[in-house]
Design an enzyme around this catalytic site. Sequence first.
Site, short mmCIF file in Angstrom:
data_model
loop_
_atom_site.label_atom_id
_atom_site.label_comp_id
_atom_site.label_asym_id
_atom_site.label_seq_id
_atom_site.Cartn_x
_atom_site.Cartn_y
_atom_site.Cartn_z
N GLY A 1 30.84 -0.24 -23.46
CA GLY A 1 31.22 1.16 -23.55
C GLY A 1 30.06 2.03 -24.03
N GLY A 2 30.35 2.93 -24.95
CA GLY A 2 29.32 3.84 -25.45
C GLY A 2 28.13 3.11 -26.02
N GLU B 1 9.13 -8.07 -3.99
CA GLU B 1 9.01 -9.33 -3.22
C GLU B 1 9.99 -9.38 -2.06
OE1 GLU B 1 7.94 -12.99 -4.92
OE2 GLU B 1 7.27 -12.08 -6.81
N GLY C 1 4.83 -1.03 3.13
CA GLY C 1 5.67 -1.80 2.22
C GLY C 1 6.31 -2.96 2.94
N GLU D 1 0.85 -1.19 0.00
CA GLU D 1 0.00 0.00 0.00
C GLU D 1 0.89 1.24 0.00
OE1 GLU D 1 -2.71 -0.23 3.28
OE2 GLU D 1 -3.64 -2.07 2.51
N THR E 1 1.66 -5.35 -9.83
CA THR E 1 2.00 -5.86 -11.17
C THR E 1 0.77 -6.52 -11.80
OG1 THR E 1 4.27 -6.23 -10.46
CG2 THR E 1 3.55 -7.42 -12.42
N SER F 1 16.25 -6.22 -0.56
CA SER F 1 17.46 -6.91 -0.10
C SER F 1 17.61 -6.75 1.42
CB SER F 1 18.71 -6.34 -0.78
OG SER F 1 18.73 -6.75 -2.14
N GLU F 2 17.20 -5.59 1.94
CA GLU F 2 17.30 -5.36 3.38
C GLU F 2 16.40 -6.34 4.13
OE1 GLU F 2 16.94 -3.09 0.99
OE2 GLU F 2 18.89 -2.10 1.15
N GLN G 1 29.37 -1.48 -19.13
CA GLN G 1 30.75 -1.01 -19.16
C GLN G 1 31.56 -1.69 -20.27
OE1 GLN G 1 31.64 1.48 -17.28
NE2 GLN G 1 33.80 1.58 -17.83
#
Lengths: 380, 265
Positions: A340-341, A364, A131, A127, A158, A367-368, A337
């Site tokens: 590159g560009g 879902e 969270g 909500e 989702t 990580s904490e 990386q």
Amino acid sequence: MDFELSAEHRMIRDSVREFCEEEIAPIAQEVENEHRFPAEVFEELGELDMMGVPISEEYGGLGGDQLMYALVTEELGRVSGGIGLSYAAHVSLGSKPIEMFGTDEQKERWLTPLASGEEMAAWALTEPGSGSDASDMDTIAEKDGDEYVLNGTKQFITNASVAGSVLVKAVTEPGEGYDGISTFIVDPEEDDGFEVTTVWDKMGLNCSPTCEISLDDVRIPEERLLGEEGEGWKQTMKTLDGGRISIAALSTGLAQGAYEAAKQYSGEREQFGQPISKFDAIRDKVVDMYRKTERARLLTHKAAVRYDAGERVSTESALAKLDASEAAREVAEDAVQVLGGYGYTEDFSPQRFYRDAKLMEIGEGTSEIQHLVLGRQLGL
Amino acid sequence: MMKILVTVKEVAEVEDDFEIDGLGIDEAYLEYDLNEWDDYAVEEAVQIAEAGDDVEVVSVTIGPERSEETIRMALAKGADRAIRVWDDAFESVDLLDVAAKTRLLAAVVEKEDPDLVLTGVQAADDGFGATGVSVADEVGFEWAAVVNELDLDADGGVANVRRELEGGVEELTEVDLPAVLTIQTGINEPRYASLRGIRQAQRKEIAPMSLDDLGFDASALDSPIALTGMSEPESESDATLFEGDAEETAAQLAEVLREKGVGAQ
């Protein structure tokens, strides 16, 4: 311990990969740019029996196991994080709870169209003000005769705008915290008072609709209660044990896609007279991408195999989800990386994997929260 | 009751960069898959079965145990059962030639007695492009090669086919059953195997058949053809990049075309 997939699992993985490369990869960036949910892709997934992989055949599913489901989810993630996310939410969050906690009548009516791919599924827990602390929930369901009346707002849901059913968590016993939460099956088409108020524009995963929904005096018959009153949180924990395996699998797929893009490019791109993969700086980066992807996959498969053996997987699924989501973000960043560009342009996939991967560390259970779960499991 | 026999082959696919090892390509650079033409043949047979009342589709391959995964794909797409011909004697054969394949497949045709045999036009690896017609000749069936459209009149015992000939010419013809048709890519759109099809295929029968089962001994594999060398053909590419605006580049292109004789009377 057997690290080899069975012939059946391998064949399913290869066949899904072929479909993904031919039918999804060519449109993956396009549907992102258009912010378009590709209903036609999901229709095809339904025709190929992919929409109910771990759902029993009795209710239109494939009757496969969690490992098979993880393989399919990984393959989708390898080409499109957005399609993979809508898929995983459909199966793990919107369908599986009906199979686990529903009555035969509920399964017949609500699960069968989901497992066969006729309808998309969603579930609504988060909500605006609730969270990681889901016990602080404001959505309420009041009993009125043989009906429940639902009121509240759900956030970041989702598939809500394309769903045939949404499993809504709501408080039935205010003040009871986790023990006062129940689950309801809501029909977005038929139930008055259900409204999608926002479809969010996001950093990535834009072909997968993420919605805010408003429930304004939504009246539903009492047969729409999933399981018993007050069981909503226990169901949630059990659902997420499986769901986290699918997010781990999806993350592994993102990492695999990014790794392959970087490996191929580094073998073709020449600078200073040789392919850049011959330089230690790039070779080591690509090797590390491979290492992280393989590690994520092993943890994911371990969790899935334990799940299939009927064992508790709170630790394994949290660990797999934590590791694979971080691996996906790191591998995708390195892929940008390496290219590159070019890696920064929309003509190449790494930027898309990078954008998509970030959500895996949030949805879902952040990580904490995975660290919190794991800390508890370890007795800390 | 109608029976269709589809011959399929597991072919080696080579990565872009590879190394030759003796008479073959180093295994590290090979992946195995169902021959592309055979995929179309399987699809054609399955579509006939789906449109008909009582049609059995049997798939046959010559190949080692590894090829079961490939033939199982035909089962996953709708073939009813399969036969895999193999024997220890194959291990020492470098090159299975058209005549040997013909002997084996003709023996299977005689055992199964199908109304229709569908083969791919050719195999993507050795590419003889001859096995289908050779089998027809051996068993005395009618045949049509390089078929890109098929309209089967099962009751009338006739296959109306369109054949792709050299230079874009096509031929419409009628072939009496029993017949062998070699199937060209593009005749249909091969389906993806559904996951339920793959799961069911695990339980379908793949009957093993040895040389002995087919009434042969190891001499059936003998061949006057021997593989003596393997090399990568020299390839040349010659690209000219025109620079400048449209007028200049068009003039340069026109000059090259004139030099090469394009448009000369």
